[in-house]
Design an enzyme around this catalytic site. Structure first.
Site, short mmCIF file in Angstrom:
data_model
loop_
_atom_site.label_atom_id
_atom_site.label_comp_id
_atom_site.label_asym_id
_atom_site.label_seq_id
_atom_site.Cartn_x
_atom_site.Cartn_y
_atom_site.Cartn_z
N GLY A 1 -46.23 68.94 27.06
CA GLY A 1 -45.43 67.89 27.33
C GLY A 1 -44.05 67.81 26.46
O GLY A 1 -43.71 69.11 25.83
N THR A 2 -43.59 66.78 26.47
CA THR A 2 -42.21 66.63 25.78
C THR A 2 -42.48 65.91 24.43
O THR A 2 -42.98 64.56 24.57
CB THR A 2 -41.17 66.07 26.68
OG1 THR A 2 -40.81 66.85 27.86
CG2 THR A 2 -39.62 65.99 25.92
#
Length: 621
Positions: free
Chosen positions: A596-597
């Site tokens: 993810g981020t």
């Protein structure tokens, strides 16, 4: 003659040296950091001197503080133990300059062998086989091993398989070496995978006598640190043993060694060996040599420091000895160290136990997580191994996660029984993964024991409703375990597979397929220890708690943030390093659980964190 000895160390080795002091009539003096104020090694000494602070750099690694402690306590000699400053030439010189006796080799010898780079060159000149040295800046041969020049114990060591990994590995090794030994110098050498780690115990006096007291097999390792050691090695044939002893004594004579030391080698299946290093101190695993040769190496260290002569020939070895190191750590979770209170520490009789803890001891985050060494002797290797495995299996170790089960699995593995050990043994046989096992009988025993406790402590006139089913929930290894049972006029009914034979507050006997098993139970707050299983009681009506943000990565242990490897906005994959924590003198990588981020990074290098603190948040892509 030595009359009062300052032991410049802590824990197990401090207690072990003090034990010999008592036996030979020397008064032991302890030193202690603030976290160690109530430690067993402090209480058992005749005198103790405080080293203000907690971290090694401000306590057990302070040369000036240790020398001042010796003088303040009226000590006339210093024993460094192992680790910390035991191989620090500056410390040895400071002790001698203060007019005290140094229990160890000459500072010049320590200095010469303290640099593994210089030591390898010296050994090559003496005719001892060595591996080529590789420059960390220009190395092109892989795989290789990055090693700290100034210390051992697996600290400051990294395996590197590609050029891309080298810079980070060297930097991490330097940080770890600087923290553990005060010297960040590292070097590289070829990695001989699946080789054996074999070492020779030497003992030398000031009159020219050098003993080679057998070889020790130390191949069962995790993170390049030994956890099982034995003597003699099951792999070394008589001719190779003769060559090993000749090389070890040649190494000792080449440097004018005095006292107890160890010459370490990598040993291959074709009976060849290559020099690794000389440890200019007592080794952690010295008890196996003592058990087989029937001597006290610490007593000989003291005698040699007083000028005593060794007999012309060493004692004749007898039988086989095996040692296992008990650590407060979780092998199934990347060897994560554990801290907290040791509620119960019991090892059955019949084996030797060198321990730094006892019931009630607190294991902190500042030092090595080793709890004890358990040593078994037998007339044969099989007898010694069986005795050790049985003692560990039956030991009561309550309060902390330990590597006990891993040690037992290893000792009982067919390949270990066959002597087919090497430095990659644990990974090859998948022994670090916790085997599938049914925790439900242990959870049922816990529930019934807790129920008995409640029943016997109910106010007068209160009774449980006999027909009402009961349910108990526990947490084990991150999973919830639910058990149900019901009290009837005919006894407790739980499941078709299990029958309750008897239940008490401290033990429960269950029967399955005609076989009865008794589970000892001990309760410490919300923690229940059941025959080696450690369960946490889940409350029936949990109180509302603040919710941790989805995607949050929390600290798995207390420690210091060494490096942050990501920044907000960065896209990461599962398994990518987010940051590195230092705890118990080792670095531990904290990885992203999912891809993810990176939304937030809540810490920076140098921050102290507690277990459960949120370190970073990764939002799913």
């Amino acid at each position: 003659m030595i009359s009062r000895l300052l032991i410049a160390n802590r824990g197990e080795i401090a207690r072990r040296v003090a034990r010999t002091c008592r036996a030979v009539g020397v008064s032991p003096v302890a030193v202690f950091s603030d976290p160690d104020a109530d430690a067993p090694h402090v209480r058992e000494a005749d005198a103790a001197v405080r080293l203000p602070g907690a971290a090694p750099a401000e306590t057990y690694l302070r040369v000036d503080a240790l020398v001042a402690a010796a003088k303040a306590a009226g000590a006339d000699a210093v024993h460094p133990g192992y680790g910390f400053l035991s191989e620090n030439a500056g410390f040895a010189r400071a002790v001698l300059d203060a007019g005290l006796t140094w229990v160890g080799p000459d500072p010049g010898v320590i200095e010469a062998m303290g640099s593994k780079v210089a030591a390898k060159k010296r050994m090559a000149e003496a005719g001892v086989p060595v591996l080529p040295e590789l420059d960390p800046e220009t190395a092109t041969e892989f795989p290789l091993l990055v090693k700290a020049s100034a210390g051992g114990g697996g600290r400051g060591m990294r395996v590197v398989r590609t050029r891309d990994e080298l810079a980070d590995a060297v930097a991490a090794a330097r940080r770890e070496a600087e923290s553990a030994f005060g010297d960040g110098t590292v070097f590289c050498e070829p990695l001989l995978e699946n080789a054996r780690h074999v070492e020779v115990q030497v003992l030398a006096d000031t009159h020219g006598t050098v003993w080679a007291l057998g070889e020790r097999e130390c191949s069962i390792q995790r993170r390049h640190q030994k956890i099982i050691e034995e003597t003699p090695s099951p792999a070394v044939e008589p001719e190779a043993r003769r060559r090993l002893f000749a090389a070890a004594t040649a190494a000792a004579r080449a440097i004018g060694y005095v006292g107890a030391g160890t010459v370490e080698f990598l040993f291959t299946d074709d009976q060849r060996f290559h020099f690794l290093e000389v440890n200019t101190r007592l080794q952690v695993e010295h008890p196996v040599t003592e058990e087989v040769f029937g001597l006290d190496l610490v007593a000989w260290q003291l005698a040699i420091a007083e000028g005593a002569r060794l007999p012309a020939e060493p004692p004749t070895p007898n039988g086989h000895a095996v040692e296992a190191r008990l650590y407060a750590e979780d092998p199934a979770h990347d060897w994560r160290p554990a801290s907290g209170t040791v509620h119960r520490f019991r090892v059955p009789d019949g084996v030797r136990v060198d321990s730094g803890v006892e019931d009630g001891s607190v294991v902190g985050v500042h030092y090595d997580p080793m709890l004890a060494k358990v040593v078994a002797w037998g007339e044969t290797r099989a007898a010694a191994v069986r005795k050790l495995a049985n003692a560990l299996d039956r030991a009561e170790l309550h309060g902390l996660v330990t590597n006990r089960d891993l040690l037992v699995r290893t000792l009982r593995h067919p390949a270990f029984a066959a002597g087919e050990t090497h430095t990659g043994f644990l990974d090859q046989h998948g022994l670090t993964k916790r085997p599938d096992a049914d925790v439900r009988p242990a959870a049922l025993a816990a529930a019934l024991a807790l129920a008995e406790n409640r029943r016997t402590n109910l106010p007068l006139g209160w009774r449980n409703v006999p027909a009402q089913p009961q349910k108990a929930e526990f947490e084990f290894d991150g999973e919830t375990v639910v058990v149900t049972y019901r009290h009837t006029r005919d006894g407790v009914i739980c499941s078709p597979e299990l029958e309750v034979v008897r239940a008490a507050e401290d033990s429960v006997t269950l029967e399955s397929d005609g076989v009865q098993v008794t589970y000892p139970v001990a309760v410490y707050g919300d923690r229940v220890e059941v025959a080696g299983w450690s369960l946490r009681v889940l409350p029936r009506f949990p109180e509302p708690t603040s919710r941790v943000a989805e995607g949050a990565t929390v600290a798995p242990m207390p420690g210091t943030v060494v490096r942050v490897s990501v920044e907000p906005g960065q896209v990461v994959a599962a398994g990518v390093e987010l940051l590195v924590l230092e705890a118990m003198k080792m670095e531990h990588r904290v990885l992203a659980a999912t891809g993810g981020t990176v939304a937030e990074v809540l810490v920076q290098a140098g921050n102290q964190v507690d277990a459960g603190d949120v370190l970073a948040v990764v939002e799913g892509s």
